[in-house]
Scaffold this motif. Structure first.
Motif, PDB file in Angstrom:
ATOM      1  N   GLY A   9     -81.080  -8.091  20.917  1.00  0.00           N
ATOM      2  CA  GLY A   9     -81.597  -9.302  21.538  1.00  0.00           C
ATOM      3  C   GLY A   9     -82.662  -9.954  20.683  1.00  0.00           C
ATOM      4  O   GLY A   9     -83.041  -9.450  19.632  1.00  0.00           O
ATOM      5  N   ASP A  10     -83.136 -11.091  21.170  1.00  0.00           N
ATOM      6  CA  ASP A  10     -84.182 -11.821  20.473  1.00  0.00           C
ATOM      7  C   ASP A  10     -84.906 -12.707  21.471  1.00  0.00           C
ATOM      8  O   ASP A  10     -84.420 -12.963  22.577  1.00  0.00           O
ATOM      9  N   LEU A  11     -86.085 -13.142  21.074  1.00  0.00           N
ATOM     10  CA  LEU A  11     -86.873 -14.054  21.901  1.00  0.00           C
ATOM     11  C   LEU A  11     -86.726 -15.458  21.331  1.00  0.00           C
ATOM     12  O   LEU A  11     -86.976 -15.683  20.140  1.00  0.00           O
ATOM     13  N   TYR A  12     -86.308 -16.401  22.191  1.00  0.00           N
ATOM     14  CA  TYR A  12     -86.153 -17.797  21.782  1.00  0.00           C
ATOM     15  C   TYR A  12     -87.233 -18.635  22.473  1.00  0.00           C
ATOM     16  O   TYR A  12     -87.569 -18.422  23.635  1.00  0.00           O
ATOM     17  N   THR A  13     -87.765 -19.598  21.717  1.00  0.00           N
ATOM     18  CA  THR A  13     -88.807 -20.495  22.233  1.00  0.00           C
ATOM     19  C   THR A  13     -88.330 -21.926  22.119  1.00  0.00           C
ATOM     20  O   THR A  13     -87.776 -22.330  21.087  1.00  0.00           O
ATOM     21  N   PHE A  14     -88.540 -22.699  23.197  1.00  0.00           N
ATOM     22  CA  PHE A  14     -88.140 -24.108  23.202  1.00  0.00           C
ATOM     23  C   PHE A  14     -89.251 -24.936  22.556  1.00  0.00           C
ATOM     24  O   PHE A  14     -90.342 -25.074  23.100  1.00  0.00           O
ATOM     25  N   THR A  15     -88.968 -25.457  21.362  1.00  0.00           N
ATOM     26  CA  THR A  15     -89.970 -26.200  20.587  1.00  0.00           C
ATOM     27  C   THR A  15     -89.354 -27.474  20.046  1.00  0.00           C
ATOM     28  O   THR A  15     -88.296 -27.435  19.407  1.00  0.00           O
ATOM     29  N   ASN A  16     -89.991 -28.614  20.347  1.00  0.00           N
ATOM     30  CA  ASN A  16     -89.513 -29.916  19.866  1.00  0.00           C
ATOM     31  C   ASN A  16     -88.049 -30.156  20.215  1.00  0.00           C
ATOM     32  O   ASN A  16     -87.261 -30.644  19.399  1.00  0.00           O
ATOM     33  N   GLY A  17     -87.686 -29.769  21.444  1.00  0.00           N
ATOM     34  CA  GLY A  17     -86.343 -30.055  21.943  1.00  0.00           C
ATOM     35  C   GLY A  17     -85.282 -29.084  21.482  1.00  0.00           C
ATOM     36  O   GLY A  17     -84.097 -29.311  21.740  1.00  0.00           O
ATOM     37  N   MET A  18     -85.665 -27.985  20.829  1.00  0.00           N
ATOM     38  CA  MET A  18     -84.678 -27.027  20.321  1.00  0.00           C
ATOM     39  C   MET A  18     -85.122 -25.598  20.648  1.00  0.00           C
ATOM     40  O   MET A  18     -86.319 -25.310  20.728  1.00  0.00           O
ATOM     41  N   TRP A  19     -84.109 -24.715  20.821  1.00  0.00           N
ATOM     42  CA  TRP A  19     -84.390 -23.297  21.009  1.00  0.00           C
ATOM     43  C   TRP A  19     -84.432 -22.633  19.632  1.00  0.00           C
ATOM     44  O   TRP A  19     -83.472 -22.688  18.867  1.00  0.00           O
ATOM     45  N   THR A  20     -85.549 -21.970  19.338  1.00  0.00           N
ATOM     46  CA  THR A  20     -85.747 -21.358  18.029  1.00  0.00           C
ATOM     47  C   THR A  20     -85.990 -19.871  18.193  1.00  0.00           C
ATOM     48  O   THR A  20     -86.812 -19.449  19.019  1.00  0.00           O
ATOM     49  N   ALA A  21     -85.287 -19.059  17.390  1.00  0.00           N
ATOM     50  CA  ALA A  21     -85.426 -17.612  17.472  1.00  0.00           C
ATOM     51  C   ALA A  21     -86.729 -17.158  16.846  1.00  0.00           C
ATOM     52  O   ALA A  21     -87.250 -17.770  15.913  1.00  0.00           O
ATOM     53  N   HIS A  22     -87.259 -16.055  17.381  1.00  0.00           N
ATOM     54  CA  HIS A  22     -88.408 -15.400  16.765  1.00  0.00           C
ATOM     55  C   HIS A  22     -88.041 -15.000  15.340  1.00  0.00           C
ATOM     56  O   HIS A  22     -86.929 -14.540  15.075  1.00  0.00           O
ATOM     57  N   GLN A  23     -88.958 -15.182  14.416  1.00  0.00           N
ATOM     58  CA  GLN A  23     -88.701 -14.838  13.027  1.00  0.00           C
ATOM     59  C   GLN A  23     -88.926 -13.345  12.831  1.00  0.00           C
ATOM     60  O   GLN A  23     -90.029 -12.883  12.558  1.00  0.00           O
ATOM     61  N   SER A  24     -87.828 -12.579  12.975  1.00  0.00           N
ATOM     62  CA  SER A  24     -87.924 -11.125  12.819  1.00  0.00           C
ATOM     63  C   SER A  24     -87.755 -10.697  11.376  1.00  0.00           C
ATOM     64  O   SER A  24     -87.991  -9.537  11.036  1.00  0.00           O
TER      65      SER A  24
END
Length: 561
Positions: free
Chosen positions: A424-439
């Protein structure tokens, strides 16, 4: 020696061509006796990570990169020798977002037919109009004894997408995509590992560059069919390269206790046996086992080729692939979506966990069901990266996220090394887009070719230019012995290397100023063993360039020529 080898090649060409001998001699003389020297930059690809058996597409440590990459460079740059260097860009794993491992490592409970019946669905999944989130806590209460405060459970279930109808439904089902599903391999004879778990099936295979004699079983867990009748059996399978199809068998036992040799086994003979195309059998009459506890086994046998019989192939090692197996009974049937939800035990109750989403089978299908797409086997893998699909999927299915909203996304993953996994991963909604955590981060290592092998090399090349000239002039113009050389350097922008000339820079003088330059201006915080190559313009009667090597040892910069 190299010229002699090439000469043999050219002699061969003379026998098949018409070049005069003198032309051949000229070409041989033109061949360089020294290896090529080059400097390159290379970025690892998904194929490279797969070749390293790195299902995550990254290295776990810089040391792992240092150990793995040299073999790749030997294949990429076979014609380059001493003095060559390559800067390799690669992904380095730095860790998942906090909380991801809680979900990927949680307990898993898969609802049974009796669980659905207990909630009122009376079927092999929740009815379309049932809210599973409201029903699952009572199932967990009944099935998980003595839960602990804070315990996390992923509850997996099936949800009908249409109203079910009466028909044959799967009572017991094994989907072997990326998993043995709890079945055990049992070696009867032979030295090879015959049964393996692959991304879409389990596979029995006795060919390892040649045919070898093996007998190996794959045995199911105990299957309790108490209270069931009018049972049917069905299997989806494929058999390739087999001379004698009877060497592979589907067997059933009612008295298996762990020893395949002492149990009584009955063979299932299908009207539609395995062929060279993956296909599903008929619904085989399985009523002989109504109400009993059984074990099913897949028995694979291969015959080795006799190496003493030249020109005669006496071996037989088929390749048996099994995608799924099911035992069916009369009941409700219809299309279902395989789903999952997380629940936490808190304050004496099972509560649904918010802001976490487990991908369903329909979700994978929505991302494509063709070869090399998530819906092919309903999982991701090193060749089907979640990073290529999930941002778009989340944008379509969760388009109205709030700025900085976070969502844990959990999914099934198949690794060629470790088999089926939950990641799994953590996604954050930023500037209208879902972005994955930089692992992972991209970093670089330099490798140098030294004494026939590629080795990690931290050498940094530094070209002497105006800032360095200014530093040397400011610090050495008045130092005894350096006055004239520094004046010439400042005037002409180079170092005079004419021995005997008043402006001559000796190796000792170069080492002195370059060591001071590195320690004071260029790399004052460098660690021991850091290497530098100082590249500088010279004049020795003609304009040219030289290199001077230094290394930091015990806190001091010294010559490394």
């Amino acid at each position: 020696m190299k010229k002699v080898i090439y000469l043999l090649v050219f002699v061969g060409l003379i026998l098949t061509g018409c070049n005069p001998l003198e032309d051949v001699n000229e070409e041989v003389d033109a061949i360089p006796t020294e290896p090529n020297v080059g400097a390159f930059e290379y970025t690892l690809t998904d194929e490279d990570y797969s070749a390293f058996d790195l299902g995550y597409g990254s290295f776990n440590s810089n040391q792992q990169a240092k150990d793995s990459i040299p073999s790749l460079l030997s294949n990429l740059y076979p014609l380059y020798g001493q003095g060559s260097s390559v800067v390799v860009n690669y992904n380095l794993y730095i860790g998942n977002a906090e909380g991801v491992s809680d979900f990927t490592g949680s307990d898993v409970y898969t609802l049974t037919n009796s669980d659905y019946a207990a909630t009122g669905s009376d079927a092999f999944g929740f009815y379309p109009d049932v809210n599973p989130t409201s029903q699952i806590p009572s199932v967990l209460d009944a099935q998980i004894a003595s839960p602990m405060e804070g315990q996390l459970v992923l509850a997996k279930y099936k949800h009908y997408t249409e109203t079910p109808v009466v028909g044959l439904a799967n009572l017991v089902e094994y989907n072997f995509a990326g998993s043995f599903e709890g079945w055990n391999a049992v070696e009867e004879s032979g030295a090879d590992i015959v049964w393996t778990s692959e991304s879409g099936y389990v596979q029995g295979n006795g060919y390892f560059g040649d045919q070898f004699s093996n007998v190996e079983w794959l045995v199911s867990p105990s299957i309790d069919l108490a209270g069931e009748d009018n049972l049917k059996f069905q299997i989806t399978q494929e058999l390739d390269f087999a001379g004698d199809a009877s060497l592979v068998k589907i067997l059933v036992s009612t008295d298996y206790t762990g020893d395949v040799q002492t149990a009584t086994w009955n063979e299932i003979t299908l009207a539609n046996p395995a062929t060279s195309t993956m296909a599903t059998s008929e619904d085989y009459d399985f009523s002989a086992y109504d109400g009993q506890t059984i074990n099913v086994a897949f028995k694979y046998e291969s015959i080795g080729d006799d190496p003493t019989t030249v020109g005669v192939d006496e071996g037989d090692a088929g390749r048996w692939r099994i995608e799924s197996m099911a035992i069916k009974t009369l009941g409700a049937t219809g299309a279902t979506d395989a789903k999952g939800e997380y629940f936490m035990y808190t304050g004496g109750n099972w509560e649904a966990v918010q802001d976490v989403y487990y991908l369903s089978s329909a979700d994978y299908d929505s991302m494509g069901t063709g070869s090399g797409q998530p819906g092919q086997y309903n999982n991701f893998s090193s060749s089907v990266s979640p990073n290529n699909y999930l941002p778009t999927f989340l944008g379509l299915n969760f388009p109205y996220g709030q700025e900085e909203q976070e969502l844990f996304v959990v999914y099934d993953y198949y690794s060629s090394n470790s088999g089926a996994q939950i990641r799994g991963d953590l996604y954050t909604f930023t500037n209208g887009m879902w972005t994955a955590h930089q692992s992972t981060i991209q970093t670089s290592l330099q490798f140098g070719f030294d004494n026939g092998v590629w080795v990690p090399d931290n050498t940094i090349r530094y070209t002497i230019s105006t800032p360095a000239f200014d530093f040397i002039e400011a610090n050495y113009a008045a130092v005894v012995g350096f006055e004239t050389p520094v004046s010439s350097m400042a005037n002409y922008g180079n170092f005079d290397r004419r021995v005997g000339n008043p402006a001559y820079w000796s190796d000792e003088m170069l080492e002195t100023v370059f060591a001071d330059l590195l320690g004071s201006l260029v790399a004052p915080t460098a660690e021991d063993d850091q290497k530098y190559v100082m590249v500088f313009d010279i004049y020795d009667g003609n304009s040219g360039t030289e290199e001077f090597k230094l290394i930091k040892t015990a806190g001091e910069w010294v010559s490394n020529q």
